[in-house]
Design a protein around this motif. Sequence first.
Motif, PDB file in Angstrom:
ATOM      1  N   LYS A   1     -11.482 -15.412  -3.374  1.00 20.54           N
ATOM      2  CA  LYS A   1     -10.864 -16.739  -3.384  1.00 20.54           C
ATOM      3  C   LYS A   1     -11.152 -17.414  -2.052  1.00 20.54           C
ATOM      4  O   LYS A   1     -11.085 -16.779  -0.995  1.00 20.54           O
ATOM      5  N   ASN A   2     -11.445 -18.692  -2.115  1.00 16.31           N
ATOM      6  CA  ASN A   2     -11.770 -19.446  -0.906  1.00 16.31           C
ATOM      7  C   ASN A   2     -10.642 -19.412   0.123  1.00 16.31           C
ATOM      8  O   ASN A   2     -10.892 -19.351   1.325  1.00 16.31           O
ATOM      9  N   THR A   3      -9.399 -19.438  -0.335  1.00 15.20           N
ATOM     10  CA  THR A   3      -8.274 -19.421   0.610  1.00 15.20           C
ATOM     11  C   THR A   3      -8.241 -18.113   1.392  1.00 15.20           C
ATOM     12  O   THR A   3      -7.920 -18.109   2.579  1.00 15.20           O
ATOM     13  N   MET A   4      -8.578 -17.010   0.724  1.00 16.78           N
ATOM     14  CA  MET A   4      -8.585 -15.701   1.403  1.00 16.78           C
ATOM     15  C   MET A   4      -9.682 -15.668   2.473  1.00 16.78           C
ATOM     16  O   MET A   4      -9.465 -15.179   3.585  1.00 16.78           O
ATOM     17  N   VAL A   5     -10.847 -16.199   2.142  1.00 18.17           N
ATOM     18  CA  VAL A   5     -11.964 -16.210   3.095  1.00 18.17           C
ATOM     19  C   VAL A   5     -11.649 -17.153   4.247  1.00 18.17           C
ATOM     20  O   VAL A   5     -11.924 -16.836   5.408  1.00 18.17           O
ATOM     21  N   THR A   6     -11.043 -18.287   3.953  1.00 14.34           N
ATOM     22  CA  THR A   6     -10.676 -19.241   5.000  1.00 14.34           C
ATOM     23  C   THR A   6      -9.746 -18.581   6.018  1.00 14.34           C
ATOM     24  O   THR A   6      -9.915 -18.749   7.228  1.00 14.34           O
ATOM     25  N   LEU A   7      -8.789 -17.816   5.528  1.00 13.39           N
ATOM     26  CA  LEU A   7      -7.878 -17.103   6.434  1.00 13.39           C
ATOM     27  C   LEU A   7      -8.623 -16.036   7.241  1.00 13.39           C
ATOM     28  O   LEU A   7      -8.378 -15.858   8.430  1.00 13.39           O
ATOM     29  N   ALA A   8      -9.560 -15.348   6.595  1.00 16.11           N
ATOM     30  CA  ALA A   8     -10.279 -14.246   7.252  1.00 16.11           C
ATOM     31  C   ALA A   8     -11.260 -14.725   8.314  1.00 16.11           C
ATOM     32  O   ALA A   8     -11.467 -14.049   9.317  1.00 16.11           O
ATOM     33  N   VAL A   9     -11.874 -15.890   8.128  1.00 18.74           N
ATOM     34  CA  VAL A   9     -12.901 -16.343   9.076  1.00 18.74           C
ATOM     35  C   VAL A   9     -12.322 -17.032  10.309  1.00 18.74           C
ATOM     36  O   VAL A   9     -13.044 -17.240  11.283  1.00 18.74           O
ATOM     37  N   LYS A  10     -11.035 -17.365  10.274  1.00 18.72           N
ATOM     38  CA  LYS A  10     -10.419 -18.041  11.424  1.00 18.72           C
ATOM     39  C   LYS A  10     -10.623 -17.218  12.695  1.00 18.72           C
ATOM     40  O   LYS A  10     -10.328 -16.033  12.739  1.00 18.72           O
ATOM     41  N   GLY A  11     -11.159 -17.879  13.724  1.00 22.83           N
ATOM     42  CA  GLY A  11     -11.338 -17.235  15.018  1.00 22.83           C
ATOM     43  C   GLY A  11     -12.548 -16.315  15.100  1.00 22.83           C
ATOM     44  O   GLY A  11     -12.693 -15.577  16.067  1.00 22.83           O
ATOM     45  N   THR A  12     -13.421 -16.352  14.104  1.00 25.96           N
ATOM     46  CA  THR A  12     -14.623 -15.519  14.131  1.00 25.96           C
ATOM     47  C   THR A  12     -15.857 -16.408  14.213  1.00 25.96           C
ATOM     48  O   THR A  12     -15.763 -17.632  14.081  1.00 25.96           O
ATOM     49  N   GLU A  13     -17.023 -15.794  14.381  1.00 25.07           N
ATOM     50  CA  GLU A  13     -18.270 -16.562  14.418  1.00 25.07           C
ATOM     51  C   GLU A  13     -18.604 -17.162  13.049  1.00 25.07           C
ATOM     52  O   GLU A  13     -19.481 -18.011  12.933  1.00 25.07           O
ATOM     53  N   PHE A  14     -17.864 -16.746  12.014  1.00 24.17           N
ATOM     54  CA  PHE A  14     -18.098 -17.235  10.654  1.00 24.17           C
ATOM     55  C   PHE A  14     -17.173 -18.391  10.282  1.00 24.17           C
ATOM     56  O   PHE A  14     -17.163 -18.835   9.136  1.00 24.17           O
ATOM     57  N   GLU A  15     -16.410 -18.884  11.236  1.00 30.60           N
ATOM     58  CA  GLU A  15     -15.423 -19.934  10.974  1.00 30.60           C
ATOM     59  C   GLU A  15     -16.044 -21.203  10.398  1.00 30.60           C
ATOM     60  O   GLU A  15     -15.419 -21.926   9.630  1.00 30.60           O
ATOM     61  N   GLY A  16     -17.296 -21.463  10.716  1.00 24.85           N
ATOM     62  CA  GLY A  16     -17.981 -22.654  10.212  1.00 24.85           C
ATOM     63  C   GLY A  16     -18.157 -22.665   8.703  1.00 24.85           C
ATOM     64  O   GLY A  16     -18.432 -23.711   8.112  1.00 24.85           O
ATOM     65  N   LEU A  17     -17.991 -21.523   8.059  1.00 27.14           N
ATOM     66  CA  LEU A  17     -18.112 -21.458   6.597  1.00 27.14           C
ATOM     67  C   LEU A  17     -16.974 -22.181   5.893  1.00 27.14           C
ATOM     68  O   LEU A  17     -17.135 -22.638   4.760  1.00 27.14           O
ATOM     69  N   ALA A  18     -15.828 -22.274   6.540  1.00 22.19           N
ATOM     70  CA  ALA A  18     -14.623 -22.823   5.908  1.00 22.19           C
ATOM     71  C   ALA A  18     -14.861 -24.203   5.294  1.00 22.19           C
ATOM     72  O   ALA A  18     -14.342 -24.505   4.216  1.00 22.19           O
ATOM     73  N   GLN A  19     -15.681 -25.027   5.928  1.00 21.04           N
ATOM     74  CA  GLN A  19     -15.920 -26.382   5.419  1.00 21.04           C
ATOM     75  C   GLN A  19     -16.711 -26.401   4.111  1.00 21.04           C
ATOM     76  O   GLN A  19     -16.736 -27.400   3.404  1.00 21.04           O
ATOM     77  N   TYR A  20     -17.366 -25.290   3.771  1.00 19.05           N
ATOM     78  CA  TYR A  20     -18.189 -25.221   2.559  1.00 19.05           C
ATOM     79  C   TYR A  20     -17.479 -24.512   1.402  1.00 19.05           C
ATOM     80  O   TYR A  20     -18.060 -24.333   0.336  1.00 19.05           O
ATOM     81  N   LEU A  21     -16.249 -24.104   1.611  1.00 15.22           N
ATOM     82  CA  LEU A  21     -15.551 -23.299   0.613  1.00 15.22           C
ATOM     83  C   LEU A  21     -14.772 -24.164  -0.369  1.00 15.22           C
ATOM     84  O   LEU A  21     -13.563 -24.329  -0.266  1.00 15.22           O
TER      85      LEU A  21
END
Length: 164
Positions: free
Chosen positions: A55-75
Amino acid sequence: MPKIEQKQVVVNEIKDKLSKAASVVVVDARGLTVDEDTKLRKKLREANVDYKVYKNTMVTLAVKGTEFEGLAQYLEGPSAFAFSYEDATAAAGILNTAAKDYKNLEFKAGVIEGVVYDAEGMKAVAGIPSRDVLLSKLLGSFKSPMSTFARVIKQIAEKGEAAE
């Protein structure tokens, strides 16, 4: 187990995968047949790439503060995630090849070694040969001049022996 604790387990699973990943590719795989999805998963598994739908919400929470945080805008909408651990471009390459065969598979975005790419950027990155292919090409380019040089030296040495 309360619902929030179940979600935390999923978020922790994603965080664990992110901590080990060299790259993450996000795709929209809506419309793939079961057979297409099975073949795609098999190819990804063979390349040591984890492929999973979250689920996008789960990934959004997981990427916060990581080098993958930029993915959140595409979810937005259905998202499948390919986590590549060894070869950073492996997932992108396999998914790009699959996207040519399976018209319903589309890149959304990705992060490779800390750099965020949109769908078009991921297609460009996917065209880059794997590390092993690049190394073999490099070694091949070294080998050719050296072997030519060795043959010339050998011929010179043979001429020198024949002249004596």
